[in-house]
Design an enzyme around this catalytic site. Sequence first.
Site, short mmCIF file in Angstrom:
data_model
loop_
_atom_site.label_atom_id
_atom_site.label_comp_id
_atom_site.label_asym_id
_atom_site.label_seq_id
_atom_site.Cartn_x
_atom_site.Cartn_y
_atom_site.Cartn_z
N LYS A 1 0.11 4.36 -0.33
CA LYS A 1 -0.53 5.24 0.22
C LYS A 1 -0.28 6.43 -0.11
O LYS A 1 -0.31 6.28 -1.47
CB LYS A 1 0.13 5.51 1.73
CG LYS A 1 -0.15 4.62 2.25
CD LYS A 1 0.67 4.91 3.73
CE LYS A 1 0.48 2.89 4.57
NZ LYS A 1 0.31 3.30 6.34
N ASN B 1 1.26 -1.26 0.12
CA ASN B 1 -0.66 0.25 -0.26
C ASN B 1 0.86 1.33 0.23
O ASN B 1 1.62 1.44 1.08
CB ASN B 1 -0.52 0.16 1.27
CG ASN B 1 -1.56 1.39 1.45
OD1 ASN B 1 -1.67 2.01 0.45
ND2 ASN B 1 -1.85 1.14 2.52
N HIS C 1 -9.81 1.29 5.08
CA HIS C 1 -8.03 1.27 5.71
C HIS C 1 -8.14 2.11 6.94
O HIS C 1 -8.92 2.92 6.82
CB HIS C 1 -6.95 1.93 4.76
CG HIS C 1 -5.40 2.08 5.56
ND1 HIS C 1 -5.08 2.42 6.34
CD2 HIS C 1 -4.65 0.93 4.83
CE1 HIS C 1 -4.03 2.56 6.94
NE2 HIS C 1 -3.62 1.65 5.93
N GLU D 1 -4.96 -5.39 10.18
CA GLU D 1 -4.00 -3.77 10.93
C GLU D 1 -4.77 -3.28 11.75
O GLU D 1 -5.19 -2.58 11.96
CB GLU D 1 -4.15 -3.29 9.48
CG GLU D 1 -3.90 -3.50 8.38
CD GLU D 1 -3.37 -2.71 7.43
OE1 GLU D 1 -2.41 -3.50 7.25
OE2 GLU D 1 -4.21 -2.11 6.60
N GLU E 1 -6.61 5.10 8.30
CA GLU E 1 -5.83 6.31 7.67
C GLU E 1 -7.45 6.88 7.26
O GLU E 1 -7.86 7.81 7.26
CB GLU E 1 -5.04 6.14 7.17
CG GLU E 1 -3.68 5.80 7.63
CD GLU E 1 -2.37 5.39 6.52
OE1 GLU E 1 -2.49 5.83 5.40
OE2 GLU E 1 -1.95 5.14 7.35
N GLY F 1 2.45 2.27 10.44
CA GLY F 1 3.87 3.30 10.76
C GLY F 1 3.64 3.50 11.66
O GLY F 1 4.60 4.63 11.90
N SER G 1 3.39 -1.93 10.23
CA SER G 1 5.08 -2.68 9.97
C SER G 1 5.42 -3.31 9.76
O SER G 1 6.36 -4.34 10.41
CB SER G 1 5.49 -1.80 11.89
OG SER G 1 4.96 -0.88 12.24
P1 PGA Z 1 2.46 0.14 7.48
O1 PGA Z 1 2.01 0.17 6.78
O2 PGA Z 1 3.27 -0.98 7.11
O3 PGA Z 1 3.72 1.26 7.18
O4 PGA Z 1 2.79 -0.12 8.86
C1 PGA Z 1 0.54 -0.68 6.78
C2 PGA Z 1 -0.46 -0.21 6.33
O5 PGA Z 1 -0.91 1.50 6.63
O6 PGA Z 1 -1.03 -1.12 5.94
#
Ligand code: PGA
Length: 250
Positions: free
Chosen positions: A12, A10, A94, A164, A96, A170, A209
């Site tokens: 982003k 992903n 997601h 997640e 976010e 992140g 992560s």
């Molecule tokens: P990340 O993001 O691997 O940077 O933690 C995962 C995601 O947002 O799907």
Amino acid sequence: MTRPLTIAGNWKMYKTRKEAALFIEELKPHLQSKDRVWLAPSYLSISDAMQSAKDSPLQIGAQNLHDEAEGAFTGEVSAPMLKECGVSFVLCGHSERRTLFREDDQMIARKVQSALQSGITPLLCVGETQEQRDRGEAHDILAKQLEIGLSHVKDLSQVVIAYEPVWAIGTGKTATPELAQEAHALARQCLREKFGAVADQLSLLYGGSVKESNAQELLSEPDIDGALIGGASLKVESFAKIIEIARGIS
Ligand code: PGA
């Protein structure tokens, strides 16, 4: 039950069209025909990514969609539009999107439905926040997000899910393999109750992560069928390494 491992990136709001195309050209030599590798670039990079991914096992997806097929929704993109670009999957819900854009479970459910109506695989993202976990609500939240998010789904085999935990996205703070496995087993159990045995074939990805150093132990857990990767999907080296790890486990 052996399920193939899926490694999904992903991106982003990272990478321009040129950067996306270059990344894929560099990634391709690392891919093998049986790999299940998915990438979700920005809307604007989808066509370029699709072009670069030609003759490779790489599947291109989108990070979001609107739940209506068309209408006066300035700035939005619909499932039929994505389908026309050749998109094969789309992230729905997601964290976010849930927090920054106030998407609720009902809206996410409509997005899942809209993707399915256009023949695009929804990749439904679920997971609890740190506060919810601290209050002991993690499992209830997971069950609720699955229940509502999939409320319009009749055929679970058309759906992919990513667990997640929000506190791991992140942050560099990964769930332990045991914690992730427990959540995945619980999610699968919820889905078995609602959809029956098809839940055993469902791809249930872990996200938060994931990186080269923890992919092996996470992907070795019995109910973890792949990874949804943000940060570590932005560099060819780390993404290719995780793909190689998955290949070694599959
Ligand atoms: P990340 O993001 O691997 O940077 O933690 C995962 C995601 O947002 O799907």
